[in-house]
Design a protein around this motif. Structure first.
Motif, PDB file in Angstrom:
ATOM      1  N   TRP A 308       0.807  -1.219   0.000  1.00 27.91           N
ATOM      2  CA  TRP A 308       0.000   0.000   0.000  1.00 27.91           C
ATOM      3  C   TRP A 308       0.839   1.268   0.000  1.00 27.91           C
ATOM      4  O   TRP A 308       0.344   2.361  -0.253  1.00 27.91           O
ATOM      5  CB  TRP A 308      -0.903   0.016   1.238  1.00 27.91           C
ATOM      6  CG  TRP A 308      -0.127  -0.069   2.534  1.00 27.91           C
ATOM      7  CD1 TRP A 308       0.203  -1.200   3.212  1.00 27.91           C
ATOM      8  CD2 TRP A 308       0.429   1.018   3.283  1.00 27.91           C
ATOM      9  NE1 TRP A 308       0.934  -0.903   4.339  1.00 27.91           N
ATOM     10  CE2 TRP A 308       1.078   0.458   4.417  1.00 27.91           C
ATOM     11  CE3 TRP A 308       0.436   2.402   3.125  1.00 27.91           C
ATOM     12  CZ2 TRP A 308       1.738   1.232   5.370  1.00 27.91           C
ATOM     13  CZ3 TRP A 308       1.096   3.172   4.074  1.00 27.91           C
ATOM     14  CH2 TRP A 308       1.726   2.590   5.185  1.00 27.91           C
ATOM     15  N   ARG A 309       2.132   1.142   0.294  1.00 24.62           N
ATOM     16  CA  ARG A 309       2.968   2.336   0.389  1.00 24.62           C
ATOM     17  C   ARG A 309       3.131   3.005  -0.964  1.00 24.62           C
ATOM     18  O   ARG A 309       3.044   2.361  -2.002  1.00 24.62           O
ATOM     19  CB  ARG A 309       4.351   1.973   0.940  1.00 24.62           C
ATOM     20  CG  ARG A 309       4.326   1.290   2.292  1.00 24.62           C
ATOM     21  CD  ARG A 309       5.740   0.879   2.690  1.00 24.62           C
ATOM     22  NE  ARG A 309       5.703  -0.129   3.736  1.00 24.62           N
ATOM     23  CZ  ARG A 309       6.481  -1.201   3.773  1.00 24.62           C
ATOM     24  NH1 ARG A 309       7.356  -1.402   2.814  1.00 24.62           N
ATOM     25  NH2 ARG A 309       6.383  -2.065   4.750  1.00 24.62           N
ATOM     26  N   ARG A 310       3.430   4.291  -0.931  1.00 26.97           N
ATOM     27  CA  ARG A 310       3.589   5.057  -2.164  1.00 26.97           C
ATOM     28  C   ARG A 310       4.689   4.475  -3.048  1.00 26.97           C
ATOM     29  O   ARG A 310       4.612   4.522  -4.264  1.00 26.97           O
ATOM     30  CB  ARG A 310       3.915   6.524  -1.857  1.00 26.97           C
ATOM     31  CG  ARG A 310       5.211   6.700  -1.062  1.00 26.97           C
ATOM     32  CD  ARG A 310       5.732   8.119  -1.055  1.00 26.97           C
ATOM     33  NE  ARG A 310       5.972   8.638  -2.365  1.00 26.97           N
ATOM     34  CZ  ARG A 310       7.006   8.295  -3.131  1.00 26.97           C
ATOM     35  NH1 ARG A 310       7.856   7.370  -2.727  1.00 26.97           N
ATOM     36  NH2 ARG A 310       7.173   8.849  -4.305  1.00 26.97           N
ATOM     37  N   SER A 311       5.733   3.919  -2.422  1.00 26.69           N
ATOM     38  CA  SER A 311       6.824   3.352  -3.199  1.00 26.69           C
ATOM     39  C   SER A 311       6.836   1.835  -3.166  1.00 26.69           C
ATOM     40  O   SER A 311       7.778   1.216  -3.637  1.00 26.69           O
ATOM     41  CB  SER A 311       8.179   3.873  -2.681  1.00 26.69           C
ATOM     42  OG  SER A 311       8.380   5.198  -3.075  1.00 26.69           O
ATOM     43  N   GLY A 312       5.805   1.224  -2.593  1.00 26.36           N
ATOM     44  CA  GLY A 312       5.768  -0.228  -2.569  1.00 26.36           C
ATOM     45  C   GLY A 312       6.701  -0.818  -1.531  1.00 26.36           C
ATOM     46  O   GLY A 312       7.363  -0.109  -0.777  1.00 26.36           O
ATOM     47  N   LYS A 313       6.773  -2.145  -1.508  1.00 28.02           N
ATOM     48  CA  LYS A 313       7.579  -2.820  -0.492  1.00 28.02           C
ATOM     49  C   LYS A 313       8.558  -3.839  -1.071  1.00 28.02           C
ATOM     50  O   LYS A 313       9.364  -4.398  -0.336  1.00 28.02           O
ATOM     51  CB  LYS A 313       6.671  -3.528   0.516  1.00 28.02           C
ATOM     52  CG  LYS A 313       5.786  -4.628  -0.063  1.00 28.02           C
ATOM     53  CD  LYS A 313       4.858  -5.202   1.002  1.00 28.02           C
ATOM     54  CE  LYS A 313       3.998  -6.342   0.447  1.00 28.02           C
ATOM     55  NZ  LYS A 313       4.820  -7.532   0.124  1.00 28.02           N
ATOM     56  N   ASP A 314       8.501  -4.082  -2.373  1.00 26.49           N
ATOM     57  CA  ASP A 314       9.400  -5.040  -3.013  1.00 26.49           C
ATOM     58  C   ASP A 314      10.120  -4.370  -4.175  1.00 26.49           C
ATOM     59  O   ASP A 314       9.486  -3.770  -5.041  1.00 26.49           O
ATOM     60  CB  ASP A 314       8.629  -6.249  -3.566  1.00 26.49           C
ATOM     61  CG  ASP A 314       7.820  -6.967  -2.507  1.00 26.49           C
ATOM     62  OD1 ASP A 314       8.190  -6.870  -1.327  1.00 26.49           O
ATOM     63  OD2 ASP A 314       6.815  -7.606  -2.870  1.00 26.49           O
ATOM     64  N   MET A 315      11.438  -4.492  -4.218  1.00 23.26           N
ATOM     65  CA  MET A 315      12.225  -3.923  -5.310  1.00 23.26           C
ATOM     66  C   MET A 315      12.766  -5.059  -6.163  1.00 23.26           C
ATOM     67  O   MET A 315      13.419  -5.975  -5.657  1.00 23.26           O
ATOM     68  CB  MET A 315      13.375  -3.090  -4.747  1.00 23.26           C
ATOM     69  CG  MET A 315      14.299  -2.510  -5.802  1.00 23.26           C
ATOM     70  SD  MET A 315      15.639  -1.560  -5.036  1.00 23.26           S
ATOM     71  CE  MET A 315      16.622  -1.168  -6.494  1.00 23.26           C
ATOM     72  N   SER A 316      12.485  -5.009  -7.462  1.00 25.05           N
ATOM     73  CA  SER A 316      12.953  -6.066  -8.340  1.00 25.05           C
ATOM     74  C   SER A 316      13.178  -5.517  -9.739  1.00 25.05           C
ATOM     75  O   SER A 316      12.853  -4.364 -10.037  1.00 25.05           O
ATOM     76  CB  SER A 316      11.946  -7.219  -8.392  1.00 25.05           C
ATOM     77  OG  SER A 316      12.472  -8.308  -9.133  1.00 25.05           O
ATOM     78  N   THR A 317      13.757  -6.353 -10.589  1.00 23.44           N
ATOM     79  CA  THR A 317      13.880  -6.011 -11.998  1.00 23.44           C
ATOM     80  C   THR A 317      12.505  -6.106 -12.645  1.00 23.44           C
ATOM     81  O   THR A 317      11.599  -6.750 -12.108  1.00 23.44           O
ATOM     82  CB  THR A 317      14.859  -6.975 -12.691  1.00 23.44           C
ATOM     83  OG1 THR A 317      14.584  -8.319 -12.266  1.00 23.44           O
ATOM     84  CG2 THR A 317      16.295  -6.643 -12.336  1.00 23.44           C
ATOM     85  N   ILE A 318      12.336  -5.460 -13.803  1.00 21.37           N
ATOM     86  CA  ILE A 318      11.051  -5.504 -14.492  1.00 21.37           C
ATOM     87  C   ILE A 318      10.639  -6.957 -14.723  1.00 21.37           C
ATOM     88  O   ILE A 318       9.499  -7.343 -14.495  1.00 21.37           O
ATOM     89  CB  ILE A 318      11.124  -4.741 -15.827  1.00 21.37           C
ATOM     90  CG1 ILE A 318      11.471  -3.266 -15.574  1.00 21.37           C
ATOM     91  CG2 ILE A 318       9.813  -4.852 -16.588  1.00 21.37           C
ATOM     92  CD1 ILE A 318      10.472  -2.510 -14.742  1.00 21.37           C
ATOM     93  N   HIS A 319      11.583  -7.761 -15.196  1.00 19.44           N
ATOM     94  CA  HIS A 319      11.365  -9.209 -15.266  1.00 19.44           C
ATOM     95  C   HIS A 319      12.106  -9.778 -14.067  1.00 19.44           C
ATOM     96  O   HIS A 319      13.332  -9.887 -14.075  1.00 19.44           O
ATOM     97  CB  HIS A 319      11.922  -9.765 -16.581  1.00 19.44           C
ATOM     98  CG  HIS A 319      11.636 -11.216 -16.780  1.00 19.44           C
ATOM     99  ND1 HIS A 319      12.620 -12.148 -16.951  1.00 19.44           N
ATOM    100  CD2 HIS A 319      10.470 -11.897 -16.809  1.00 19.44           C
ATOM    101  CE1 HIS A 319      12.086 -13.345 -17.094  1.00 19.44           C
ATOM    102  NE2 HIS A 319      10.782 -13.219 -17.012  1.00 19.44           N
ATOM    103  N   ASN A 320      11.372 -10.126 -12.994  1.00 18.06           N
ATOM    104  CA  ASN A 320      12.051 -10.312 -11.712  1.00 18.06           C
ATOM    105  C   ASN A 320      12.946 -11.540 -11.631  1.00 18.06           C
ATOM    106  O   ASN A 320      13.670 -11.710 -10.661  1.00 18.06           O
ATOM    107  CB  ASN A 320      11.056 -10.269 -10.542  1.00 18.06           C
ATOM    108  CG  ASN A 320       9.984 -11.330 -10.615  1.00 18.06           C
ATOM    109  OD1 ASN A 320      10.018 -12.205 -11.468  1.00 18.06           O
ATOM    110  ND2 ASN A 320       9.013 -11.242  -9.717  1.00 18.06           N
ATOM    111  N   GLY A 321      12.957 -12.384 -12.652  1.00 24.97           N
ATOM    112  CA  GLY A 321      13.935 -13.460 -12.676  1.00 24.97           C
ATOM    113  C   GLY A 321      15.347 -12.950 -12.924  1.00 24.97           C
ATOM    114  O   GLY A 321      16.334 -13.588 -12.539  1.00 24.97           O
ATOM    115  N   ASP A 322      15.456 -11.766 -13.556  1.00 23.88           N
ATOM    116  CA  ASP A 322      16.779 -11.215 -13.857  1.00 23.88           C
ATOM    117  C   ASP A 322      17.552 -10.875 -12.586  1.00 23.88           C
ATOM    118  O   ASP A 322      18.779 -10.989 -12.550  1.00 23.88           O
ATOM    119  CB  ASP A 322      16.647  -9.959 -14.722  1.00 23.88           C
ATOM    120  CG  ASP A 322      16.089 -10.257 -16.104  1.00 23.88           C
ATOM    121  OD1 ASP A 322      16.090 -11.442 -16.496  1.00 23.88           O
ATOM    122  OD2 ASP A 322      15.646  -9.315 -16.787  1.00 23.88           O
ATOM    123  N   LEU A 323      16.842 -10.440 -11.541  1.00 24.29           N
ATOM    124  CA  LEU A 323      17.525 -10.054 -10.307  1.00 24.29           C
ATOM    125  C   LEU A 323      18.168 -11.261  -9.635  1.00 24.29           C
ATOM    126  O   LEU A 323      19.340 -11.220  -9.247  1.00 24.29           O
ATOM    127  CB  LEU A 323      16.549  -9.379  -9.343  1.00 24.29           C
ATOM    128  CG  LEU A 323      17.147  -8.961  -7.997  1.00 24.29           C
ATOM    129  CD1 LEU A 323      18.293  -7.976  -8.197  1.00 24.29           C
ATOM    130  CD2 LEU A 323      16.076  -8.360  -7.090  1.00 24.29           C
TER     131      LEU A 323
END
Length: 392
Positions: A308-323
């Motif tokens: 719900w946060r303005r910046s979200g809570k999970d940071m990942s690559t656009i295609h999250n398998g790349d991370l």
């Protein structure tokens, strides 16, 4: 004369990156941009004519940024960009290679150029113009670079990181000026560029240490990494769970998200973003893509999502398998391997440090050489138990 300002609440990105033409009449539209510095994600925003990246489950997510499956639509503009400070550190070697791939993959819809050092000085101008069927219709000039912070992308006026203005200018003079600059420029894909330019491992806003006093003379840096700005805001994101006073490896979450039974790609991963960071304006609004430069020269297209946060809570690559693929490769692990506290300690670093730069790009440091000791990880029960078994 009208003045458009980020601080006054004007949406500069909407003003210059989104087509001014009616949705049903956009054939032959072109965006011309002259900028000193650049964020690759700002280019994608203009190309796709959308505010945010595709959702994680979207079939377009895998190619977003690589342009591997790019197919122009009726609303897709052709984009012509001159990066005026390219030979002064505005473009990293990785970004240069990405631009070359984009130019090739876009079928003529992206044209990235640099001033030819044999014909043109450095160009610090910021100018944007829209044309249709060769006729220029609207133009703006000012101080805003074609970058995340330059155009205040993903933030509102109260969160403005860099105040800039744009003002309408004569389309006749804008066209004449653009023609002059572009005539004295080289395509980034021109083979001669690599012999005329020396591109750094990261953009100058990451490498140039402007905060240090001019005297006494500074010692010669050992590497470009040591020239990074120390006064840019940064956060540490840990690759294991730090709940309260307990620490433990992630099981089916975080860096090990792909190991859940229902995931097809075992390398899917994300960095958990603490609540205190999520409610700040360190990251742009969730689902806004941004460029992340890594200490080893890699470059990732990322966004923060979920929650719900303005910046979200999970940071990942656009295609999250790349991370997950990237982190495991850095650690010398096979794809799909569980990344636990033991593996992180053996690697020599249990967290990534994310630094936000002056142009709204980000820098990720995952080098063991710059890591601080992590006593909290050493107190994890799974690590303590290893030593107790050794005593037995």
């Amino acid at each position: 004369m009208e003045i458009y300002s980020s601080l006054m609440g004007d949406n500069l990105a909407e003003l210059v990156l989104h087509s001014p033409y009616p949705k049903g009449d956009r054939a032959g539209q072109e965006l011309w941009a002259v900028t000193g510095y650049i964020s690759p994600t700002a280019v994608l925003r203009a190309l796709y004519q959308v505010k945010y990246a595709p959702t994680k489950r979207s079939g377009d997510a895998a190619g977003w940024g690589e342009l591997s499956n790019f197919r122009p639509g009726r609303r897709t503009p052709k984009i012509h960009i001159l990066v005026g400070m390219a030979r002064d550190g505005a473009v990293s070697i990785t970004t240069h290679e990405i631009f070359k791939k984009w130019v090739k993959a876009s079928n003529g819809y992206i044209d990235v150029r640099y001033p030819d050092p044999r014909l043109s000085p450095l160009v610090h101008t910021k100018l944007y113009a829209w044309a249709q069927n060769g006729s220029f219709d609207i133009a703006y000039a000012g101080s805003a670079n074609l970058s995340t912070d330059g155009l205040n992308i993903g933030r509102d006026a109260s969160e403005c990181q860099q105040e800039n203005i744009l003002v309408p200018v004569s389309v006749e003079y804008a066209k004449k000026y653009i023609d002059t600059l572009f005539d004295a420029s080289l395509s980034c894909a021109d083979p001669v560029v690599d012999s005329l330019f020396t591109f750094p491992e990261a953009p100058s806003d990451i490498l140039a240490n402007k905060s240090l006093p001019p005297v006494p003379p500074l010692p010669e840096p050992k590497s470009e990494r040591e020239e990074r700005l120390k006064d840019f805001p940064s956060v540490n994101l840990y690759l294991y769970s730090r709940q309260g006073k307990k620490s433990s490896s992630y099981n089916g979450a975080g860096i090990n998200w792909g190991l859940r039974p229902n995931r097809s790609n075992k390398d899917e991963a994300y960095f958990g973003v603490p609540a205190r960071v999520g409610v700040s304006n360190f990251f742009p609004l969730k689902n806004t893509p941004f460029t992340v430069y890594c200490d080893d020269g890699a470059e990732l297209l990322m966004r923060v999502a979920s929650g719900w946060r303005r910046s979200g809570k999970d940071m990942s690559t656009i295609h999250n398998g790349d991370l997950g693929t990237y982190i495991r490769k850095r650690m010398g692990l096979k794809p799909g391997t569980k990344v636990g506290i033991r593996e992180l300690l053996d690697y020599g670093r249990t967290y990534v440090t994310i630094t936000r730069t002056s142009e709204g790009n980000y820098y990720l440091d995952f080098s063991p050489e710059t890591a601080e000791p992590d006593e909290f990880a050493l107190q994890a029960p799974e690590i303590v138990n290893e030593f107790s078994h050794e005593d037995d």
